[in-house]
Design a protein around this motif. Sequence first.
Motif, short mmCIF file in Angstrom:
data_model
loop_
_atom_site.label_atom_id
_atom_site.label_comp_id
_atom_site.label_asym_id
_atom_site.label_seq_id
_atom_site.Cartn_x
_atom_site.Cartn_y
_atom_site.Cartn_z
N LEU A 107 0.83 -1.19 0.00
CA LEU A 107 0.00 0.00 0.00
C LEU A 107 0.87 1.24 0.00
O LEU A 107 1.95 1.27 0.59
CB LEU A 107 -0.91 0.02 1.23
N LEU A 108 0.38 2.29 -0.65
CA LEU A 108 1.01 3.61 -0.61
C LEU A 108 0.13 4.47 0.28
O LEU A 108 -1.03 4.75 -0.06
CB LEU A 108 1.10 4.21 -2.02
N VAL A 109 0.67 4.89 1.43
CA VAL A 109 -0.12 5.59 2.43
C VAL A 109 0.50 6.96 2.69
O VAL A 109 1.66 7.05 3.11
CB VAL A 109 -0.21 4.78 3.74
N ALA A 110 -0.26 8.01 2.42
CA ALA A 110 0.23 9.37 2.69
C ALA A 110 0.53 9.52 4.16
O ALA A 110 -0.20 9.01 5.02
CB ALA A 110 -0.81 10.40 2.24
N GLN A 111 1.59 10.23 4.47
CA GLN A 111 2.21 10.43 5.78
C GLN A 111 3.19 9.30 6.12
O GLN A 111 3.90 9.39 7.12
CB GLN A 111 1.19 10.56 6.93
N PHE A 112 3.23 8.26 5.28
CA PHE A 112 4.14 7.15 5.54
C PHE A 112 5.11 6.97 4.37
O PHE A 112 6.29 7.27 4.48
CB PHE A 112 3.35 5.87 5.81
N ASN A 113 4.58 6.51 3.23
CA ASN A 113 5.49 6.18 2.14
C ASN A 113 5.01 6.63 0.77
O ASN A 113 5.67 6.38 -0.23
CB ASN A 113 5.70 4.66 2.09
N LEU A 114 3.85 7.29 0.70
CA LEU A 114 3.22 7.55 -0.60
C LEU A 114 4.06 8.46 -1.47
O LEU A 114 4.36 8.12 -2.63
CB LEU A 114 1.82 8.13 -0.38
N GLN A 115 4.46 9.62 -0.96
CA GLN A 115 5.22 10.54 -1.80
C GLN A 115 6.57 9.95 -2.20
O GLN A 115 6.97 10.01 -3.37
CB GLN A 115 5.44 11.87 -1.08
N ASP A 116 7.27 9.35 -1.25
CA ASP A 116 8.58 8.77 -1.57
C ASP A 116 8.47 7.67 -2.60
O ASP A 116 9.32 7.54 -3.49
CB ASP A 116 9.23 8.23 -0.29
N ARG A 117 7.41 6.89 -2.48
CA ARG A 117 7.25 5.78 -3.44
C ARG A 117 6.95 6.31 -4.84
O ARG A 117 7.50 5.82 -5.83
CB ARG A 117 6.13 4.85 -2.97
N PHE A 118 6.10 7.31 -4.95
CA PHE A 118 5.82 7.88 -6.26
C PHE A 118 7.09 8.49 -6.86
O PHE A 118 7.36 8.36 -8.05
CB PHE A 118 4.71 8.92 -6.18
N LEU A 119 7.88 9.16 -6.04
CA LEU A 119 9.12 9.75 -6.54
C LEU A 119 10.07 8.67 -7.05
O LEU A 119 10.71 8.82 -8.10
CB LEU A 119 9.79 10.56 -5.43
N SER A 120 10.13 7.56 -6.32
CA SER A 120 11.03 6.48 -6.75
C SER A 120 10.53 5.81 -8.03
O SER A 120 11.33 5.40 -8.89
CB SER A 120 11.20 5.45 -5.63
N LEU A 121 9.21 5.71 -8.19
CA LEU A 121 8.66 5.14 -9.42
C LEU A 121 8.96 6.02 -10.62
O LEU A 121 9.26 5.53 -11.72
CB LEU A 121 7.15 4.94 -9.27
N ILE A 122 8.89 7.33 -10.43
CA ILE A 122 9.26 8.25 -11.52
C ILE A 122 10.76 8.17 -11.79
O ILE A 122 11.20 8.14 -12.96
CB ILE A 122 8.84 9.69 -11.18
N ASP A 123 11.55 8.10 -10.73
CA ASP A 123 13.00 7.97 -10.91
C ASP A 123 13.36 6.72 -11.71
O ASP A 123 14.30 6.74 -12.52
CB ASP A 123 13.69 7.92 -9.55
N ARG A 124 12.64 5.66 -11.48
CA ARG A 124 12.92 4.42 -12.24
C ARG A 124 12.68 4.61 -13.72
O ARG A 124 13.45 4.13 -14.56
CB ARG A 124 12.08 3.27 -11.70
N GLU A 125 11.61 5.35 -14.06
CA GLU A 125 11.36 5.64 -15.48
C GLU A 125 12.48 6.51 -16.05
O GLU A 125 12.92 6.31 -17.20
CB GLU A 125 10.01 6.33 -15.65
N ILE A 126 12.95 7.46 -15.27
CA ILE A 126 14.06 8.31 -15.72
C ILE A 126 15.30 7.45 -15.95
O ILE A 126 16.01 7.59 -16.97
CB ILE A 126 14.35 9.41 -14.68
N GLY A 127 15.59 6.54 -15.02
CA GLY A 127 16.74 5.65 -15.18
C GLY A 127 16.62 4.77 -16.40
O GLY A 127 17.60 4.55 -17.13
N ASN A 128 15.41 4.27 -16.66
CA ASN A 128 15.22 3.40 -17.83
C ASN A 128 15.44 4.14 -19.13
O ASN A 128 16.08 3.64 -20.05
CB ASN A 128 13.81 2.79 -17.79
#
Length: 690
Positions: free
Chosen positions: A507-528
């Motif tokens: 789960l992506l839960v705001a106040q816990f991991n949601l923003q960081d996870r979305f940022l990392s998912l975008i970073d992965r696309e940038i890396g690819n």
Amino acid sequence: MPDTSFFDRDLSWLSFNYRVMEEAAREATPLLERVNFLSIYSSNLDEFYRVRVPALAALGKIKKAKETVAGADSAALLQKITQEVDRQLTHYGQLLVDNVLPQLSQQGIEFIYEPAAQTAMPYSLSVPAAVKKAAAGYFHTELLAFLQPVHLSMAKDSFFPGNERLYFAVVLGEPAQDIYILNIPSDSVSRFFTAEDEGRKYILFIDDIIRDNLDFIFPGLPVKGACSIKITRDAELELEDEYEGDIADKIEKKLAKRDAGLATRFLHQPGIPEGILQSLVDALGIHNASIVQGGRYHNLRDLASFPVKDKHLSYPAWPAVRFQGDSDPGVFDRIAEGDILLHAPYESYDPVLQFFNEAAIDPAVEEIYVTMYRIARDSRIANALISASRNGKKVTVFVELKARFDEANNLQWAKQMKQAGVRIIYSIPALKVHAKVALVKKKVQGRMVYYGLLATGNLNEKTARFYTDHILLTGNHDLMRELELLFIFLSRRKEPRNAEKIPFKHLLVAQFNLQDRFLSLIDREIGNVRLGLPASITIKLNNLEERVLINKLYEASNAGVSVTLIVRSICCCIPGIPGLSENIVIRRIVDKYLEHGRIFVFHNNGQEEIFLGSADWMNRNIYRRIEVCFPLYDEQLRKEIKEILRLQTADNVAAVMLDAGLNNVPVTAGELQVRSQEAIYRYITQKRSE
């Protein structure tokens, strides 16, 4: 230096509302639906003046305050807003008078709507001779009972103009002028009066019937003018983060005061003499409100109750598709066989109701946990939870009491559920719980089995009829274990200061991991893309404002990632700017249903990760709310979401492109016209019949 990398959120919202109005201008939109879109536009604008304008005005009182993305101060922004609203309202009046009214007349419907003259004195009448007698009878038998004229000299002591209520400022006397405030009782009776004559249907505002009978209300006094006025008041509750004690009591007291909030807008009919206008401002104590010239009629949101029903002048009916097997008993048995994904309102909401109804009566169900943000006024879900508690289940409901404009209703339901033995958990100070989730624990063959509901929209049967949302019913062990952890946290009513200690991996839960996870998912696309691999991001939201995430999308665009955004309303991301966002395209869709679902798709070199959820990318969602986004693991359900997105990105009928100037640009139609909502309905209908 001014930051020109982002649209201003308020001007962006006005751009969206203008798009709503444009739907009323489209010839392809059925006539009565065009009337309804005019109502939606007016309702939206009223809320804007209740919520956003007070915030900007307050900001202007803070020394050196800077609010706009472009770097202008709040006073300059308010001026821009006023100019844009004036422009839109001019178009609104032209659209209604020159386009919609003549077409209604062609259908035998005479909607009496008189454009505002530049002089309000002497006042003009609008009751046609054909229905004058019937209108007079209605005045004497119905309207007269609710009329309460108040002399302006008494206003300070004995009269308080209600929020969004309608009034006349009636000017009497010759040569001296006397002013009375006279209510237009649209909160007590229908705003419209209807009568027929020689096969034609006449529709009048009660405003005009009252105007036509002012001599009766003020006998023996010459009526010089009657100007319609309205006051809009601040709707923000301003709940302090440091509230102690039971927040329900705090909110109940605040609600009693909200409609008595500070005036933010004084709307008046054109043509009021300056001296009379100033007398009204002085007597009503509204010196700090925006003085706005409107039309002859206010509260045009009342067009939502336009008294004509004709299926030939409305959208074709799309009966909700019945989910396969939803007539069979045992929703939990069906979930055990595999995940279920419902697409409201295209599909029946019945499986959601069954989820709660069966949980309430099933003797094997022991515990139920639910978050509720906007509860329907006649909620069957809330009633099912009451029954569950009375049937011996342990029921825990987190009720958000800070859901704007639904606080009183939520509070009333919370009290009813609490009386029935439901454990009610109220708002966390400084946070709203915006997640739309539920968890049921059922004992099966001696072991506890979990069933869950995760959704993009509220657990609300009413809005499910016209909000497009996605609801996942699942027994996935990983998701259910994490959902249980979330409910354990919510039960403590504490801020998530130690968020990292809760191991959310799915789960992506705001106040816990949601923003960081979305940022990392975008970073992965940038890396690819930097590795020469295909990379793309498709995101559908209601609102996009939060700058950290927008800047990451800009970074992805500059790296060469293809970014497709579908953003219904506020959008602060600027598309198509070389060196900033040339690989970002943004669409808006306004049609029969309100686009509401949030979808996130990351290409991941062909192994897409797909999430649905409650979270927009707004500051409030990222930093001041508990939100839940959830992954889709079932391959067939992933295909459904991808096809829905494909149809929406192919829409060239109800969709527009947002350009770098904040304009809604029509999509150039190809050989095949695609209206995504209609196409999605056909797709789901066919899919469920297979």
